[in-house]
Write an enzyme that holds these catalytic residues in place. Sequence first.
Site, short mmCIF file in Angstrom:
data_model
loop_
_atom_site.label_atom_id
_atom_site.label_comp_id
_atom_site.label_asym_id
_atom_site.label_seq_id
_atom_site.Cartn_x
_atom_site.Cartn_y
_atom_site.Cartn_z
N GLY A 198 0.86 -1.20 0.00
CA GLY A 198 0.00 0.00 0.00
C GLY A 198 0.89 1.23 0.00
O GLY A 198 0.57 2.23 0.65
N ASP A 221 1.11 -1.68 -4.70
CA ASP A 221 -0.18 -1.01 -4.46
C ASP A 221 -1.15 -1.45 -5.55
O ASP A 221 -0.79 -2.24 -6.44
CB ASP A 221 0.00 0.53 -4.46
N ASP A 241 -3.18 -6.94 -5.33
CA ASP A 241 -4.14 -6.82 -4.23
C ASP A 241 -3.55 -7.49 -3.00
O ASP A 241 -3.29 -8.70 -3.01
CB ASP A 241 -5.46 -7.51 -4.66
N MET A 242 -3.34 -6.73 -1.94
CA MET A 242 -2.68 -7.27 -0.74
C MET A 242 -3.50 -8.36 -0.05
O MET A 242 -2.98 -9.10 0.76
CB MET A 242 -2.36 -6.13 0.24
N LYS A 255 2.68 1.54 5.99
CA LYS A 255 2.44 2.84 6.63
C LYS A 255 1.04 3.34 6.28
O LYS A 255 0.70 3.44 5.10
CB LYS A 255 3.49 3.85 6.18
N HIS A 259 -4.63 0.89 9.37
CA HIS A 259 -5.69 1.65 10.07
C HIS A 259 -6.93 1.86 9.19
O HIS A 259 -7.98 2.27 9.68
CB HIS A 259 -5.15 2.98 10.64
N GLU A 288 2.14 3.57 12.23
CA GLU A 288 0.75 3.93 12.51
C GLU A 288 0.68 4.67 13.85
O GLU A 288 1.59 4.55 14.68
CB GLU A 288 -0.13 2.67 12.64
N GLU A 320 -8.08 3.51 14.57
CA GLU A 320 -6.76 3.63 15.21
C GLU A 320 -6.73 2.65 16.38
O GLU A 320 -7.78 2.35 16.95
CB GLU A 320 -6.52 5.06 15.67
C1 LIG Z 1 -3.76 5.72 3.27
S1 LIG Z 1 -2.90 5.20 1.85
C2 LIG Z 1 -1.24 5.03 2.46
C3 LIG Z 1 -0.19 5.24 1.40
C4 LIG Z 1 1.25 5.10 1.87
N1 LIG Z 1 1.49 3.88 2.57
C5 LIG Z 1 1.65 6.28 2.75
O1 LIG Z 1 1.43 6.26 3.96
O2 LIG Z 1 2.18 7.24 2.21
C6 LIG Z 1 -3.42 3.50 1.69
C7 LIG Z 1 -2.91 2.83 0.44
O3 LIG Z 1 -3.41 1.46 0.42
C8 LIG Z 1 -3.66 1.14 -0.94
N2 LIG Z 1 -4.56 0.00 -1.01
C9 LIG Z 1 -5.89 -0.05 -0.70
N3 LIG Z 1 -6.38 -1.29 -0.91
C10 LIG Z 1 -5.34 -2.05 -1.36
C11 LIG Z 1 -5.22 -3.41 -1.77
N4 LIG Z 1 -6.28 -4.22 -1.73
N5 LIG Z 1 -4.00 -3.86 -2.18
C12 LIG Z 1 -2.93 -3.02 -2.22
N6 LIG Z 1 -2.98 -1.71 -1.84
C13 LIG Z 1 -4.17 -1.23 -1.43
C14 LIG Z 1 -4.27 2.43 -1.49
O4 LIG Z 1 -4.27 2.46 -2.89
C15 LIG Z 1 -3.38 3.48 -0.84
O5 LIG Z 1 -2.28 3.83 -1.65
#
Ligand SMILES: C[S@@+](CC[C@H](N)C(=O)[O-])C[C@H]1O[C@@H](n2cnc3c(N)ncnc32)[C@H](O)[C@@H]1O
Length: 355
Positions: A198, A221, A241-242, A255, A259, A288, A320
Amino acid sequence: MGETQIREAKWQSEEEQAEVGIWRCIFGFTEMAVVKCAIDLGIADAIESHASPMTLSELSTALGCAPSSLYRIMRFLMHRGIFKEKINSQGSLVYTQTCLSRRLTRHGEQSMAPLILLESSPVMLAPWHCLSARVRATETPPFDVAHGGDIWRYSATNPGHSQLINEAMACDARLVVPSMIRGCPEVFDGLSTLVDVGGGTGTTLQVLVKAFPWLRGINFDLPHVVSVAAEFTGVEHVGGDMFEGVPEADAVFLKWVLHDWGDDECIQILKKCREAVPDDKGKVIIVEAVIEEADQGDKLTEVRLALDMVMMAHTTTGKERTSKEWGFVLGKAGFSRYTVKPLIRTVQSVIEGFP
Ligand SMILES: C[S@@+](CC[C@H](N)C(=O)[O-])C[C@H]1O[C@@H](n2cnc3c(N)ncnc32)[C@H](O)[C@@H]1O
């Protein structure tokens, strides 16, 4: 003073605080709205790029604004410690930056403008009107009520909003990751590869591989996010997809991702992370907020609690967590121990989970 008088004085002081406090509730939104206006106008950037503090006339000419309206905006902001005024050597009243106003520049080192622009966007403000739906827990989540789907589905089909999110996240990464490198560089000892799950458009890994050039980074991501990420030496972008799987590496970095999710989803994600790292030296590095069990007077507690409300408004199950709650999800995902390292003057802490 007798007991009755003490009680009366306490009541009077509570009443006085309430008289002001209720107006803060009524007009609290104006601070965010006027700060957004200041960013849209480029006030901090104009003062920053000017060789010396600016008069109202210079500032309004530079920004193409009506002086009388700009004066009122500056008066409001100065009252809150954003910008200040002084008399220059020619005896003119001039506006200068403050530590706070410098954070409103678009591209300055300390800029937090992208986060303000995201949170004050109509898309992010609309779900707040349906916050009670999330609390009742029987209704559709606020973001879905406002936009017909969750934030990640919405972003996949709205590139403009996806860009706002990516820029806001990159802005936070530019501040938090250096704080981590200064505060606990040992977290990266012995690592050759690191996958940022992500990781957005890869800012975290850019900062990390610059600081630790032997490190190879995999920025993981959703496909629509990595497809717009810039290339950077030492960082490979992988879309996926994670919930289905995470690329293998010595350690996983997460990061501001967990949350966004409730405990069940967090455990699923962490199990995939656990599978991606080696049994001996592998680990997850989570950045976090950690909510204090009891108020210890930390000035950032208020921000962490606000972030928890943001998770309520903008995600379906996100929240959180306290240190104990982080321990719970890590334990359920197969991590046998964890440590928490607070970062100085930073909202987030570093939580390491070990197999
Ligand atoms: C709040 S952002 C945080 C971005 C980065 N980690 C930061 O703190 O700068 C959450 C990230 O999770 C990614 N995300 C959401 N669902 C996901 C999934 N199923 N697989 C991979 N990434 C995902 C979103 O695209 C987004 O970039």
